[in-house]
Each structure stands twice: as C-alpha cells, then as structure tokens.
Design a protein around this motif. Sequence first.
Motif, mmCIF file in Angstrom:
data_model
loop_
_atom_site.group_PDB
_atom_site.id
_atom_site.type_symbol
_atom_site.label_atom_id
_atom_site.label_comp_id
_atom_site.label_asym_id
_atom_site.label_seq_id
_atom_site.Cartn_x
_atom_site.Cartn_y
_atom_site.Cartn_z
ATOM 1 N N LEU A 284 -3.459 8.385 -0.692
ATOM 2 C CA LEU A 284 -3.313 8.870 -1.853
ATOM 3 C C LEU A 284 -2.471 8.075 -2.577
ATOM 4 O O LEU A 284 -1.036 7.975 -2.415
ATOM 5 N N PRO A 285 -2.803 6.887 -3.088
ATOM 6 C CA PRO A 285 -1.804 5.626 -3.359
ATOM 7 C C PRO A 285 -0.876 6.065 -4.713
ATOM 8 O O PRO A 285 0.015 5.352 -4.745
ATOM 9 N N GLY A 286 -1.380 7.101 -5.409
ATOM 10 C CA GLY A 286 -0.589 7.438 -6.547
ATOM 11 C C GLY A 286 0.784 8.314 -6.132
ATOM 12 O O GLY A 286 1.990 8.224 -6.675
ATOM 13 N N ARG A 287 0.664 8.870 -4.674
ATOM 14 C CA ARG A 287 2.019 9.361 -4.044
ATOM 15 C C ARG A 287 2.846 8.251 -3.481
ATOM 16 O O ARG A 287 2.329 7.345 -3.160
ATOM 17 N N ASP A 288 4.099 8.487 -3.733
ATOM 18 C CA ASP A 288 4.845 7.280 -3.168
ATOM 19 C C ASP A 288 5.248 7.619 -1.345
ATOM 20 O O ASP A 288 5.630 6.543 -0.845
ATOM 21 N N ASP A 289 4.787 8.767 -0.894
ATOM 22 C CA ASP A 289 4.948 8.938 0.426
ATOM 23 C C ASP A 289 3.720 9.522 1.109
ATOM 24 O O ASP A 289 3.241 10.628 0.709
ATOM 25 N N PRO A 290 3.191 8.842 2.244
ATOM 26 C CA PRO A 290 1.896 9.204 2.468
ATOM 27 C C PRO A 290 1.986 10.338 3.581
ATOM 28 O O PRO A 290 0.820 11.173 3.572
ATOM 29 N N SER B 20 10.494 4.617 0.584
ATOM 30 C CA SER B 20 9.110 4.863 1.230
ATOM 31 C C SER B 20 8.414 3.568 1.077
ATOM 32 O O SER B 20 7.594 3.154 1.637
ATOM 33 N N ASP B 21 8.985 2.482 0.081
ATOM 34 C CA ASP B 21 8.359 1.292 -0.127
ATOM 35 C C ASP B 21 8.777 0.587 0.980
ATOM 36 O O ASP B 21 7.820 -0.168 1.586
ATOM 37 N N ILE B 22 9.968 0.449 1.573
ATOM 38 C CA ILE B 22 10.274 -0.099 2.663
ATOM 39 C C ILE B 22 9.431 0.219 3.983
ATOM 40 O O ILE B 22 9.257 -0.487 4.765
ATOM 41 N N HIS B 23 9.177 1.703 3.902
ATOM 42 C CA HIS B 23 8.508 2.227 4.995
ATOM 43 C C HIS B 23 7.311 1.611 4.988
ATOM 44 O O HIS B 23 6.604 1.130 6.270
ATOM 45 N N ARG B 24 6.507 1.485 3.970
ATOM 46 C CA ARG B 24 5.228 0.902 3.867
ATOM 47 C C ARG B 24 5.129 -0.596 4.369
ATOM 48 O O ARG B 24 4.310 -0.922 5.287
ATOM 49 N N LEU B 25 6.236 -1.396 3.857
ATOM 50 C CA LEU B 25 6.595 -2.801 4.455
ATOM 51 C C LEU B 25 6.344 -2.769 5.831
ATOM 52 O O LEU B 25 5.936 -3.538 6.801
ATOM 53 N N MET B 26 7.487 -1.827 6.479
ATOM 54 C CA MET B 26 7.600 -1.821 7.817
ATOM 55 C C MET B 26 6.299 -1.468 8.555
ATOM 56 O O MET B 26 6.174 -2.302 9.561
ATOM 57 N N ARG C 74 11.649 12.549 9.342
ATOM 58 C CA ARG C 74 10.623 12.038 8.281
ATOM 59 C C ARG C 74 10.005 10.778 8.750
ATOM 60 O O ARG C 74 9.160 10.474 8.862
ATOM 61 N N GLU C 75 11.295 9.899 8.429
ATOM 62 C CA GLU C 75 11.032 8.365 8.682
ATOM 63 C C GLU C 75 10.535 8.194 10.100
ATOM 64 O O GLU C 75 9.606 7.494 10.327
ATOM 65 N N ALA C 76 11.214 9.033 10.895
ATOM 66 C CA ALA C 76 10.743 8.768 12.421
ATOM 67 C C ALA C 76 9.254 9.283 12.470
ATOM 68 O O ALA C 76 8.476 8.176 13.160
ATOM 69 N N PHE C 77 8.721 10.306 11.984
ATOM 70 C CA PHE C 77 7.349 10.877 11.988
ATOM 71 C C PHE C 77 6.350 9.694 11.191
ATOM 72 O O PHE C 77 5.417 9.655 11.428
ATOM 73 N N THR C 78 7.028 9.229 9.925
ATOM 74 C CA THR C 78 6.288 8.349 9.295
ATOM 75 C C THR C 78 5.742 6.876 9.777
ATOM 76 O O THR C 78 4.671 6.521 9.801
#
Lengths: 285, 272
Positions: A254-260, A177-183, A202-206
């Motif tokens: 929700l920055p507290g959650r690691d996956d939006p 999920s870190d990498i997703h945010r970066l991507m 999920r990655e696809a939809f994110t």
Amino acid sequence: MSGIEIRNLWKEYGDQVVLQNVDLTIAPRAFIALVGPSGCGKTTFLRMLLGQEAPTRGTITLDGAPLPHEPGPDRGVVFQRYSVFPHMTVLGNVMAGPELRASRLLGRTFGVRRRAIADEAHAMLAEVGLAGSEDKYPAQLSGGMQQRLALAQALMMKPKVLLLDEPFGALDPGIRSDIHRLMKRLWNEVPMTVVMVTHDLREAFTLATRIIAFERTRDRPEERLRYGATITRDILIWPPRSAGKTTIWDADLLPGRDDPTIPGPIAGTTWPKEEPDADAYPPLR
Amino acid sequence: MRLINVRPRRGTAVLLACLPFVVLALAYLVGSAVRLAENPSDKLLPALSTIVQTVKLYAFTADRRTGLYLLWSDSAASLGRLFAGIGIATALALLLGLLNGILPVVRAVLAPFVAVVSMVPPLALLPILFIVLGLGEVSKVTLIVIGVAPILIRDLALSAQALPREQIIKAETLSASTWLIATRVVLPQVLPRLIDSLRLQIGPAFLFLIAAEAISADSGLGYRIFLVRRYLSMDVIFPYVAWITLLAVAMDLGLTALRRRVFPWSELERGR
Ligand SMILES: Nc1ncnc2c1ncn2[C@@H]1O[C@H](COP(=O)(O)OP(=O)(O)OP(=O)(O)O)[C@@H](O)[C@H]1O
Ligand SMILES: [Mg+2]
C-alpha cells in the motif's frame, strides 16, 4: 562463507559481568535486530564485533578467521551520534573512505581517480536521498540526513558486516519509515550482513530476518554484579526474508501508507499489529 | 521585559561598544587639563598636543643619531622576535600536542613532563636564559617559546583527546591508518582550536617579549618604554602602549578571520 560465529563469549568490566555465555551463529546476509533493556550490553556486544573491545573470554570469527583486534574496513558502523566528520562536506564525507584507501600518504586523490570516486559518491548520495546537499557541512543537515549520510559513508566501503547502534533512535516516525525503506533496499542490494541494535520492536520486526534479545537472567540487586546478560530469545521472522529476494510481504503493498507494517496482521506472519502481540512476545523487562 | 532578554540593536550596539573608549579618552583629557593647569611642567598626563608631537617625532622623523624611524624600527625588532617565538611554539604544539593527543604511548612519556614544565614560571628562567644563551635574540625568542608552547601543547592534546571516540573508530572502519587519522581526521579538527588558543596566548607572548626587552636589548618596543621611563616620558610611553595594544588586537582579529576563512565549518559547529 560462514558468516559470524560467536562462541561462549563473556565480557567483564572489572568486577562487573556485562555479558555471559553468548553463543550465536549469524548466517551470511542475515539482518539481525538486537533488542534488550537499557544497560544490558548491546553496545558492548557491538563494540566487540567491531573490534573496539576485546572479549574477556570466548571467540568471535568472521568467515572462519578470528576477528582482528581493531576496527577495519570489512566492518562498517553507524553510531547513534558523531558518525560523520564535521570538517568535511557531505560529498567529502562520502568520498572519505575510498580516498583514504586509495591514497595512503595524503588521504586525497586527484584527477581521474578522484572523479571516479566522486561519481560513485554522487550515486550513493542519490541513493540515500541526499542529492543536492553535496556541498553542505554536517552541521547544516537535520538529524535524519546526518544518519543517512553516515549510512552512505559506511556503505561506500562495501563492508562485509554493517553494525548499527540505534541509528534511527532520534528520528521522527515519518523520516524513520523512509529510512526503513531505504535500509531494506540497501540490504537487498549490497552483499552484507547487518547487525542493528534497536529499542524499537516495530523497527526490529520491519527490517530484520532474526531478532535476538539480550536480558539478564538474574536481576536481583545483589546478583547484578556477578551475572551478566545473555541471549534469552531468538526469534526467526516468518515468512523468512532473504536478501535480494523480495517476497510479496516485503513489497510496499500500500504505497499510500508510510509504513508497510500498518495494514495489520497478514495470516501466517509474525508481523506486528499496532504493537507487537503482547502474548507472543512478552515484555522484555 | 526581563533584562536578560533585552538585546541592543546593531547600531546601538556599536555606539555602546564605543562608550567605554570615549569615557576613557575624556577622563584622560580632563585629568591632563586639570594637572597641567596646576603645574604646566607636569609629565604624568601630557597634553594631547604633546603626544601628537612626540608621535610625529618617533614615527615620521629619522632619528638624528641612527637615521632610523624609531617607532617602526622598534616595531620591526619586536614583531620579529614575537613571530619567531610564536611560530616555533606553534610548530612544537602541532607536533607534540598531536602526538600527545593521539598516541597513548607518546602520552605516557610526554604528558606528565609537559604538565610539569608548563608550571615552571618562565620569567624565573630568564636569568638562566641570558647566562646560557647570551643577551642576543636567541634568549628572547626562547623565553617566548618556553612561556607559550607548553600551554599550546596541552591545549592541543586535550582537544585532540576530546574528539568523540566514535570518529576515530569510524575512520578506522574507513581504512585509515594512524597517519591518515592524524592528518585527515584529527589535525583539521584541532587546527581551529589551535588558532583560538593562539589568540589567547598573544597577551602572554607580549608579556614575555617586553620583559626580555626591558632587561637587555638595543631596540624594540619594550626596550624603548623602559629606556624613556628614566625621563618620565609619558608622552612616549602612552603611544607605545597604545600601539602594542593595537598590534595585539589586530592579531586577534586577524586570527579569527583566518579561522573563519580556512575552516568555515568551525563557525557552524560553534552554534550547536
Ligand atoms: N568502558 C566501560 N567500563 C565499565 N563499564 C562499562 C563500560 N562500558 C559499558 N559498561 C557497562 O556495561 C553495561 C552495558 O553497557 P552498554 O552500553 O553495552 O549497554 P546497552 O545495552 O547498549 O544500553 P543502552 O540500550 O542504554 O544503550 C552497563 O552496565 C555499563 O555500565
Ligand atoms: Mg547502547
């Protein structure tokens, strides 16, 4: 700019038809997620976009011009493995592209030019969260760090198209999920079109603006050889994401959650709940 | 605990490593003493004192006829031939092996030829070399090159081909030309492997060197051994063999140290 146009694309290996009749227009700056069962030809498709393989029939054009028959600097790539050079340090890996482009004889630059490239590389490494690891070799990095390094290396060339083949498949959910945010951020900032193969819906939809599913339409054993996979589903994400414009749905609410994507369904979106809605998106197999 | 999990500690390991050498030395001393007790003029297993004296004579006393210190002049002659042969073979391997490994066009031309040539028994060519190239240095160096180069070439080509295709593609997307892929991506990655296969070729290189020197030379380690063989001078042959072994071991260790020094990443990749 007209993006990537794929017309009536076929790919056969000997007798085996792998892909048949693929027709696709990819808008500039789109983020395409390519999904489908194992062995249906996703990597093959990506290889053709890369220029590593030639289509058996059909055409691919990039910004109106036919795709060259070999890989080039306008298309960057991150493979699942072996994407970085083991004999170069982290910094050397990121500097490799610009150095190779600048110095056609030695593949190395010196003095002012080198410093300029190094500065750019340091900035890129900071961007992907690898600052401080500049002098390590890839063997000393974790899998996630290596993939981020490969990403940084590819982005240094400012490619028009970035091709990703299950780049984050081997990573644990936290790093992923870190990498997703970066991507997401990189896609917003760097003017590029992204095509990403993934097994993770999920990655696809994110990440994606559009999801393309490849599937065999006829899959009985006696038909396997003569019929290949083709596009069976083409899902536009709603509300539309567009590069450079962050909608409130894309912000990390929700920055507290690691996956939006975890907060659950927001009315009117196609974002998945815990798992993608089984009725809306029947299993691909 | 299972035997496969029993690992000696470092100090113990060093002692264990010395053990076979000590056993060999003891066996020699005992054997020598027993034979000499039976027959004081026995030449097969000379006493340690005899050997020491001979070494002194060969290494630290000028030869009466030539004024040379024989061990050193022999070593210089042999090592000159050896290094010339290995050097030429390495250069050939770098050039042909790399071309062979990277360019399919060159591979189509060269690979079958090199594969066949590497099967020719080099020693069988020795008479031809002596006839064509004469009895001088050239034929000896050529024998080493013919013996060592094909294997180095094939090994280098194989390891160049074994690089993941992804890396070549990646380099292409980073705008590298064929030249740059060869020099910046493939070459640095096959060099550590070349050093390793060189280590394995030191033995064969010495074999070809000594074979050539045995037949025709006027100096050299192999020449000396085969010269004194006529007088059954084991007190010369044993130290010479030990000296050659020592040289080979030193080269082996030196090459490993070189690889670690110049390609620190190759050590990291190894553990993966
Ligand atoms: N070089 C090749 N020669 C012959 N057949 C091949 C070749 N490359 C791929 N194929 C075949 O093409 C089909 C598609 O392979 P591909 O690697 O594109 O699948 P994929 O969708 O990427 O699968 P996965 O999700 O497991 O990575 C497979 O059936 C494979 O056997
Ligand atoms: Mg694949």
